[in-house]
Write a protein that holds these residues in place. Structure first.
Motif, PDB file in Angstrom:
ATOM      1  N   ALA A  33      -2.473  26.821 -66.931  1.00  0.00           N
ATOM      2  CA  ALA A  33      -3.216  27.932 -66.319  1.00  0.00           C
ATOM      3  C   ALA A  33      -4.370  27.366 -65.512  1.00  0.00           C
ATOM      4  O   ALA A  33      -4.955  26.350 -65.880  1.00  0.00           O
ATOM      5  N   GLN A  34      -4.671  28.054 -64.427  1.00  0.00           N
ATOM      6  CA  GLN A  34      -5.773  27.627 -63.576  1.00  0.00           C
ATOM      7  C   GLN A  34      -6.496  28.851 -63.041  1.00  0.00           C
ATOM      8  O   GLN A  34      -5.877  29.813 -62.601  1.00  0.00           O
ATOM      9  N   VAL A  35      -7.825  28.796 -63.097  1.00  0.00           N
ATOM     10  CA  VAL A  35      -8.676  29.816 -62.507  1.00  0.00           C
ATOM     11  C   VAL A  35      -9.693  29.060 -61.665  1.00  0.00           C
ATOM     12  O   VAL A  35     -10.500  28.300 -62.197  1.00  0.00           O
ATOM     13  N   GLY A  36      -9.598  29.220 -60.360  1.00  0.00           N
ATOM     14  CA  GLY A  36     -10.471  28.462 -59.457  1.00  0.00           C
ATOM     15  C   GLY A  36     -10.202  26.977 -59.634  1.00  0.00           C
ATOM     16  O   GLY A  36      -9.056  26.534 -59.553  1.00  0.00           O
ATOM     17  N   THR A  37     -11.245  26.220 -59.921  1.00  0.00           N
ATOM     18  CA  THR A  37     -11.068  24.774 -60.110  1.00  0.00           C
ATOM     19  C   THR A  37     -10.921  24.405 -61.591  1.00  0.00           C
ATOM     20  O   THR A  37     -10.747  23.245 -61.935  1.00  0.00           O
ATOM     21  N   SER A  38     -11.013  25.395 -62.456  1.00  0.00           N
ATOM     22  CA  SER A  38     -10.883  25.156 -63.897  1.00  0.00           C
ATOM     23  C   SER A  38      -9.401  25.178 -64.298  1.00  0.00           C
ATOM     24  O   SER A  38      -8.681  26.132 -63.991  1.00  0.00           O
ATOM     25  N   ILE A  39      -8.971  24.115 -64.959  1.00  0.00           N
ATOM     26  CA  ILE A  39      -7.563  23.968 -65.342  1.00  0.00           C
ATOM     27  C   ILE A  39      -7.478  23.838 -66.859  1.00  0.00           C
ATOM     28  O   ILE A  39      -8.170  23.026 -67.459  1.00  0.00           O
ATOM     29  N   THR A  40      -6.626  24.650 -67.449  1.00  0.00           N
ATOM     30  CA  THR A  40      -6.461  24.670 -68.901  1.00  0.00           C
ATOM     31  C   THR A  40      -5.015  24.382 -69.275  1.00  0.00           C
ATOM     32  O   THR A  40      -4.096  24.805 -68.576  1.00  0.00           O
TER      33      THR A  40
END
Length: 121
Positions: A66-73
């Motif tokens: 999952a990715q939101v903006g530049t944050s990747i989980t």
């Protein structure tokens, strides 16, 4: 369309702690929603679900992506007999490659889980 419907289970350590659940609970609402959506897709489609939602890493260990903006989980998991998906651990990605330590941890948790399941029978 395939009718798989997998069951999602959180790996739990001998002390009852569930590393993947603890990680998911630490996420902000937007990232949490995105990773849960990816988990739901995998739950419905199993091994046929691929990138951008899921990727095989090594030796039967996969990652939910999952990715939101530049944050990747990422949340790591493996498949188990009886159409079960076992979520092991999660992390916020800081490098291009998934850290080997996270993959090794998932393998360790898988070994513990398999031994526990074997001892039930």
């Amino acid at each position: 369309m395939h009718n798989f419907k997998f069951e999602v289970i959180f790996y739990d350590k001998p002390n009852g702690e569930e590393p993947a659940r603890t990680f998911l609970d630490s996420l902000d609402a937007k990232m949490f929603a995105k990773i849960i959506r990816a988990i739901e897709l995998i739950k419905a489609g199993g091994v046929i679900i691929r990138e951008p939602y899921s990727k095989h890493l090594d030796d039967g260990i996969f990652e939910v992506r999952a990715q939101v903006g530049t944050s990747i989980t990422r949340v790591l998991y493996f498949f188990y007999v009886g159409q079960r998906i076992i979520l092991t651990n999660g992390f916020t990605k800081k490098t291009q490659k998934t850290p080997a330590t996270e993959i090794e941890l998932a393998k360790k948790y898988r070994t513990e889980y398999l031994e526990r399941e074997e001892n039930k029978n």
